[in-house]
Enzyme design. Structure first.
Site, PDB file in Angstrom:
ATOM      1  N   GLU A 235      43.093  37.644  35.224  1.00 20.69           N
ATOM      2  CA  GLU A 235      42.519  37.513  37.153  1.00 20.69           C
ATOM      3  C   GLU A 235      40.913  36.916  37.067  1.00 20.69           C
ATOM      4  OE1 GLU A 235      40.535  39.110  41.305  1.00 20.69           O
ATOM      5  OE2 GLU A 235      42.980  39.324  41.000  1.00 20.69           O
ATOM      6  N   CYS A 269      35.842  38.035  44.268  1.00 19.69           N
ATOM      7  CA  CYS A 269      36.888  37.329  43.915  1.00 19.69           C
ATOM      8  C   CYS A 269      37.395  36.073  44.809  1.00 19.69           C
ATOM      9  CB  CYS A 269      38.513  37.560  43.045  1.00 19.69           C
ATOM     10  SG  CYS A 269      37.209  39.000  42.059  1.00 19.69           S
TER      11      CYS A 269
END
Length: 455
Positions: A235, A269
């Site tokens: 990720e 994020c």
């Protein structure tokens, strides 16, 4: 007498609020890194044979320890990264909750029986992959790590964890608490910078490389895995768009944009990284967003190096014609503070729209209609998440189908049901990093055919 040349290198961590030294941690030597992988490799055999219910019980004990030490972990997080204590505590408790969830999910993670011949038994059985290396980030160091550690441990893998060098004290203490609930060497923590991560990635005894962090590092890990054969879960960076339709309340839309762009000083994020606003509401939206930015009191960025990168994006935009409506100046004094910043008249090729800024910057581009905004929001090499604010069900349906990202949120920049797991796309990585699906990622499937001998 030990000389400077023979001392173990250390990482210095400074409080981003005032620059004071928080502490130092040793850099793991190549020999220590190799030994940690070797011990994990040896310990994993017995751990894989441990009953899933017993592995779940160990994880529940680890979760209890994390809860018990939540204040300590939150204080470490605040000192290392500047994240406000209350928000850091929320992250710690979220991490403990994730460990508890995997403690329940792991023992019921199941394979399948297949329909074969009447006198045979056919099975698909999940098995642990082996040694998992977890490389975790600084911006939510407990919650993110607990997801990877919990899912890997409860499925019978051994783990070598390297927390970010920007939050090594937090990561090391978390590792101690979780490791204490498990057999020796099933979980090890090594501290260090990217050279330590690179050595872990190059070890062919490692079965899985799980990384949450920058795209550049993720691609280096993927290249290493191509040589060793390790599976990768990545990720990585994001450049998440927010699309504001012409039929929404501009004050509410500005509130959502401010939350998405400025929460945790933009160091999330799935922060809002670029905004496309319909011309019908653009003027009041920009005024409201700039006002909210000026009223915002933010925690510092993680360090001055990161602040320099954020400010460089703002300077590039202003130099190329963007209008600065709020913020945009490096404050005087110690620490790594940076104000909530709003930029108008942004062009599609500016760095604030093409790259991940990862700071409290809201670059805005006015579009003529929803279709134009959707087309521009769908551009770029990242594919992590996107948000759409609209009162039109037709526009909402079109947006979630056409945006090439792993997560689409409609009329809320943050939120979602528990257990949701998405796969990032493009430069944002690949593989499930959360939810029950992460258990599948961290196991491999064996097909078994059992048939009696003739006679």
């Amino acid at each position: 007498m030990t000389t400077l040349e023979t001392r173990t290198p250390v990482i210095e961590v400074h409080d981003p609020a005032d620059g004071r030294l928080v502490g130092t941690v040793p850099m793991a030597t190549p020999e220590e890194v190799d030994a940690a992988v070797g011990r994990a490799h040896a310990a994993q055999v017995a751990w894989a044979r441990t009953a899933p219910a017993a592995r779940g019980a160990a994880l529940r004990a680890a979760a209890a320890a994390v809860r018990e030490h939540a204040d300590e972990l939150a204080a470490l997080n605040e000192a290392e990264t500047g994240r406000p204590r209350a928000e850091a505590a929320d992250g710690v408790l979220a991490g403990a909750g994730t460990l508890e969830q995997y403690a329940e999910l792991g023992p019921v993670h199941r394979g399948r029986s297949l329909l074969g011949e009447h006198d045979a038994t056919d099975l698909m059985v999940p098995e642990p992959r082996g040694v998992v290396v977890a490389l975790t980030p600084w911006n939510d160091p407990v919650a993110v790590a607990c997801g990877l550690l919990g899912a890997a441990l409860v499925t019978g893998n051994a783990v070598v964890h390297k927390p970010s060098e920007r939050a090594p004290h937090t990561g090391a203490r978390l590792g101690e608490l979780v490791a204490a609930a498990h057999p020796e060497h099933v979980l090890s923590t090594v501290t260090g910078d990217g050279t330590v991560g690179a050595r872990l990635a190059a070890d062919d005894r490692v079965a899985v490389l799980a990384h949450v962090g920058s795209t550049a590092t993720g691609r280096a890990i993927a290249a290493a895995a191509a040589r060793t054969g390790a599976k990768t879960l990545l990720e990585n960076g994001g450049n998440d768009p927010l699309l504001v339709d012409g039929d929404v309340d501009p004050e509410w839309a500005a509130e959502q944009a401010a939350i998405g762009a400025f929460a945790n000083s933009g160091q999330i994020c799935v922060s809002v990284e670029r905004i496309y606003v319909h011309r019908a509401v653009a003027e009041p939206f920009l005024a409201a967003l700039a006002r909210r930015a000026r009223e915002s009191v933010l925690a510092p960025l993680v360090d001055e190096r990161h602040r320099s990168q954020v400010h460089a994006h703002v300077v590039d935009a202003v130099d190329r014609g963007a209008r600065l409506l709020a913020g945009g100046e490096v404050p005087e004094g110690p620490g790594a503070h940076y104000p909530a910043t709003v930029l108008a008249d942004c062009a599609q090729d500016m760095r604030v729209l093409t790259e991940e800024t990862f700071g409290p910057v809201a670059p805005v581009r006015v579009v003529h209609d929803f279709a134009e905004g959707l087309a521009e929001a769908a551009t770029g090499r990242y594919g992590l998440a996107a948000t759409v604010l609209t009162g039109s069900m037709a526009h909402a349906q079109r947006a979630w189908r056409e945006l090439p990202v792993g997560t689409v949120k409609v009329n809320a920049v943050f939120g979602g049901a528990p257990g949701g797991a998405a796969e990032p796309r493009g430069a944002s990585g690949h593989g499930f990093g959360f939810g029950p699906e992460l258990l599948d990622e961290l196991t491999t499937t064996k097909v078994v055919h059992l048939q009696p001998p003739p006679g």
